[in-house]
Design an enzyme around this catalytic site. Sequence first.
Site, PDB file in Angstrom:
ATOM      1  N   PHE A  43      -8.726   6.756 -12.574  1.00 36.47           N
ATOM      2  CA  PHE A  43      -8.324   8.155 -12.421  1.00 36.47           C
ATOM      3  C   PHE A  43      -7.731   8.674 -13.728  1.00 36.47           C
ATOM      4  O   PHE A  43      -8.103   9.737 -14.222  1.00 36.47           O
ATOM      5  CB  PHE A  43      -7.301   8.263 -11.277  1.00 36.47           C
ATOM      6  CG  PHE A  43      -6.855   9.674 -11.003  1.00 36.47           C
ATOM      7  CD1 PHE A  43      -7.555  10.470 -10.107  1.00 36.47           C
ATOM      8  CD2 PHE A  43      -5.747  10.212 -11.649  1.00 36.47           C
ATOM      9  CE1 PHE A  43      -7.155  11.779  -9.856  1.00 36.47           C
ATOM     10  CE2 PHE A  43      -5.349  11.519 -11.412  1.00 36.47           C
ATOM     11  CZ  PHE A  43      -6.052  12.300 -10.505  1.00 36.47           C
ATOM     12  N   LYS A 121       9.004   1.332 -11.077  1.00 38.73           N
ATOM     13  CA  LYS A 121       8.210   2.423 -10.497  1.00 38.73           C
ATOM     14  C   LYS A 121       7.767   1.964  -9.110  1.00 38.73           C
ATOM     15  O   LYS A 121       6.928   1.062  -8.977  1.00 38.73           O
ATOM     16  CB  LYS A 121       7.006   2.725 -11.383  1.00 38.73           C
ATOM     17  CG  LYS A 121       6.224   3.920 -10.912  1.00 38.73           C
ATOM     18  CD  LYS A 121       5.202   4.328 -11.943  1.00 38.73           C
ATOM     19  CE  LYS A 121       4.506   5.624 -11.571  1.00 38.73           C
ATOM     20  NZ  LYS A 121       3.938   5.650 -10.250  1.00 38.73           N
ATOM     21  N   ASP A 123       5.995   1.985  -5.570  1.00 43.07           N
ATOM     22  CA  ASP A 123       4.671   2.484  -5.208  1.00 43.07           C
ATOM     23  C   ASP A 123       4.643   2.932  -3.748  1.00 43.07           C
ATOM     24  O   ASP A 123       4.148   2.238  -2.862  1.00 43.07           O
ATOM     25  CB  ASP A 123       3.629   1.387  -5.456  1.00 43.07           C
ATOM     26  CG  ASP A 123       2.229   1.940  -5.454  1.00 43.07           C
ATOM     27  OD1 ASP A 123       2.083   3.175  -5.481  1.00 43.07           O
ATOM     28  OD2 ASP A 123       1.273   1.146  -5.438  1.00 43.07           O
ATOM     29  N   TYR A 230      16.679   9.958  -8.481  1.00 44.57           N
ATOM     30  CA  TYR A 230      16.827  11.218  -9.218  1.00 44.57           C
ATOM     31  C   TYR A 230      17.746  12.138  -8.420  1.00 44.57           C
ATOM     32  O   TYR A 230      17.503  12.374  -7.230  1.00 44.57           O
ATOM     33  CB  TYR A 230      15.430  11.829  -9.359  1.00 44.57           C
ATOM     34  CG  TYR A 230      15.266  12.987 -10.327  1.00 44.57           C
ATOM     35  CD1 TYR A 230      16.185  13.255 -11.346  1.00 44.57           C
ATOM     36  CD2 TYR A 230      14.146  13.824 -10.228  1.00 44.57           C
ATOM     37  CE1 TYR A 230      15.978  14.303 -12.225  1.00 44.57           C
ATOM     38  CE2 TYR A 230      13.936  14.879 -11.107  1.00 44.57           C
ATOM     39  CZ  TYR A 230      14.861  15.110 -12.096  1.00 44.57           C
ATOM     40  OH  TYR A 230      14.658  16.150 -12.965  1.00 44.57           O
ATOM     41  N   LYS A 316       2.247   1.527 -16.508  1.00 47.36           N
ATOM     42  CA  LYS A 316       1.624   0.905 -15.337  1.00 47.36           C
ATOM     43  C   LYS A 316       1.316  -0.562 -15.618  1.00 47.36           C
ATOM     44  O   LYS A 316       0.709  -0.878 -16.647  1.00 47.36           O
ATOM     45  CB  LYS A 316       0.314   1.625 -14.991  1.00 47.36           C
ATOM     46  CG  LYS A 316       0.479   3.083 -14.573  1.00 47.36           C
ATOM     47  CD  LYS A 316       1.287   3.251 -13.330  1.00 47.36           C
ATOM     48  CE  LYS A 316       0.640   3.745 -12.101  1.00 47.36           C
ATOM     49  NZ  LYS A 316      -0.470   4.468 -11.928  1.00 47.36           N
ATOM     50  N   CYS A 416     -25.472 -19.657  16.396  1.00 50.77           N
ATOM     51  CA  CYS A 416     -26.339 -19.930  17.547  1.00 50.77           C
ATOM     52  C   CYS A 416     -27.739 -20.372  17.147  1.00 50.77           C
ATOM     53  O   CYS A 416     -28.555 -20.686  18.014  1.00 50.77           O
ATOM     54  CB  CYS A 416     -26.409 -18.704  18.463  1.00 50.77           C
ATOM     55  SG  CYS A 416     -27.348 -17.352  17.758  1.00 50.77           S
ATOM     56  N   CYS A 431     -27.885 -11.274  13.270  1.00 49.97           N
ATOM     57  CA  CYS A 431     -28.355 -12.190  14.312  1.00 49.97           C
ATOM     58  C   CYS A 431     -28.758 -11.335  15.514  1.00 49.97           C
ATOM     59  O   CYS A 431     -27.925 -10.613  16.065  1.00 49.97           O
ATOM     60  CB  CYS A 431     -27.237 -13.166  14.710  1.00 49.97           C
ATOM     61  SG  CYS A 431     -27.625 -14.035  16.236  1.00 49.97           S
ATOM     62  N   CYS A 437     -24.944 -15.171  21.584  1.00 51.42           N
ATOM     63  CA  CYS A 437     -24.291 -15.694  20.379  1.00 51.42           C
ATOM     64  C   CYS A 437     -22.777 -15.530  20.529  1.00 51.42           C
ATOM     65  O   CYS A 437     -22.281 -14.405  20.673  1.00 51.42           O
ATOM     66  CB  CYS A 437     -24.832 -14.919  19.171  1.00 51.42           C
ATOM     67  SG  CYS A 437     -24.087 -15.393  17.621  1.00 51.42           S
TER      68      CYS A 437
END
Length: 676
Positions: A43, A121, A123, A230, A316, A416, A431, A437
């Site tokens: 990003f 930081k 998350d 803050y 980061k 199976c 399957c 099964c």
Amino acid sequence: MMDLFSDIDALEREEIISLRKELEEANYKYYVQNMPTLSDREFDEKMRRLQDLEKAHPEMADKNSPTQHVGSDLSKRADKGFEQVTHQYPMLSLANSYSLEEIQDWLRKLPEHVEIVCELKFDGLSISLWYENGKLTKAVTRGDGQKGDNVIDNIRTIANIPQVLENVPAHFEMRGEVLLPWANFERLNKEREEQEEPLFANPRNAASGTLKLLDPQEVKRRGLTCYLYYMLGENLPAETHYERLQTAKQWGFPISDAIKVCHSLDEVNEYIRYWDTERKNLPVATDGIVLKVNNLAQQQELGFTAKTPRWAIAYKFPAERQLTKLKQITYQVGRTGVITPVANLEPIQLSGTVVQRATLHNEDFIRQLNLREGDMVWVEKGGEIIPKIVGRADREETSDPRIPRTPSFPSCCPECGTPLVRVEGEAAWRCPNESGCKPQLVGKIEHFVSRKAMNIDGLGEETIELLYDNDLLHNIADIYDLRKEDIARMERLGDKSADNILAGIEASKNVPWSRVLFALGIRMVGETTAKKIAKRFPSIDALQTATKEELIAIDDVGDQIADNIIAYFADIKNQEIVSRLRQAGLQMEAEGGEWKAESDKLAGQTIVISGTFNQHSRDEYKDIIEANGGKNSGSVSKKTSFILAGENMGPEKRKKAESLGVPLVSEEEFLDMLND
Ligand code: IVH
């Protein structure tokens, strides 16, 4: 030459437009849907590219560009039920950096000998808490940075947020991060897995999804926590950020102990190195550190850009990646018969959890990476909780016959033995032995009893397997033939469990038709699609004879789903199961209690749901309200038309309703209102 330049210009302009679109979509997925599509790093890279291109093309400036505003957690639908509040101070984002060099560049732009506060930081998602005369009055999400949602009722469930304080300034605001601790996140995802609900990718998404719930009791149950970082307001104590936070800590606010005042890049580096490892022992997720100018006067001088303060920057942590041994590839059979190859790894510790298994998705994925058992593979876990195999370490190519070749995908079902089939155009092998099964049968039964389907308590995976192995349970219809003595004689199950299970089975006979349809487990017919189908076809008889054209006319139903429904009812084994379920007394058509059609009976009404109910689940009542033109809301206010009050309604809500004169409507009264 001219032509070449104008070609480049045109291409760059196109790129600006497509990057803006891509970043807006990514913001929406991240903040509103809590389903990130890009990693933070991807990003940021795209955002930087867009910033550079916009600089080179000032003629393309647009104040709506994602470079000019922070991502928004406000829902595009205006009916989410939270009061929208304008922030007293805009809630901005932070500039990101990924290397010490970038931090150094930032430091160079600051006054000399500036003190820097380093913090973790966290998350989660940011929250702004408003205190008036010592009382918590509002809790506002970041929203679009200018206005956010007031999620106060949900915030009041967080134990470490003080709600009443003494000897504090008359008006101030605390900002911080709401988080879901790792342990609670894992518990929640486990529950979701059992209920076959989509898993949260990481604790941040889980915290965000939780804070936007309209049900504070559920929020409380999930167990959010908070760290604050803050303090804002007029005439507040202290001249530095650090002192302010210490004062806040003395007042009783949850302030992290990991805050350090640094005086050089070396000290910052030491802090980063220490916490990059130590953060793995924290109970909550962190994704970097935040550096802030300590002196508040200096902060004010530096000021803000449109999106971020100049006095702070985030660093980061790199996504965690480790090399480990691919010990074995095993093959798992899912409820619908899809075979998923799974990498069994030498266990490694990665971003807070031990990783020993990772999906290899399908045959093509194994081929692309040319994987063999015994290879060393790179496993990565960034913001996403699901570990990914991202590559293979170089291996010396050799013709030594003892070194195994890329394993060929099994041609028969590992459970199976039935030969596998690969549907054209699909990557998955399947399957086809749906009715013989074991993992498919057990998976179908698990789905049938799950909370959102028939909600039969006590029949967990282990019990189902036990009953299956004892030949007492092979398909969903067998559930209704179980006798108390069959269950009670199973290992680990006694009389009491047997009574419980039988009571759940009995109660499931009242589950409405739309959920019975979902419970049948027809491929690709999920909860919402089942509701839509049940609305159009109010009985199983009508649905069984539906044509493909009629089916695809329903919203959400495409070619494939229509084919799956038709194939399901054409199968003689399914016809037998449906007929046994009908005989057992299940709801195979919409009854009086079930809402049949949409109406505008609740138009203009804002309704708060509180407590527990007998006839429908809370989620169903939310849908009923919307289907009849009403609006759901999470908190009681002057605007609330009435409270749909179940049993054990929260005392806070009751008190507030009484003080505002908001009427309470019982479950029966509410259903009468709609059936009139
Ligand atoms: S300070 C004006 N400090 O990171 C800037 N933010 O990516 C105020 N965050 O929106 C933010 N830990 O939600 C600050 N110790 C910390 C933080 C922190 C996490 C979040 C916050 C912010 C986001 C930016």
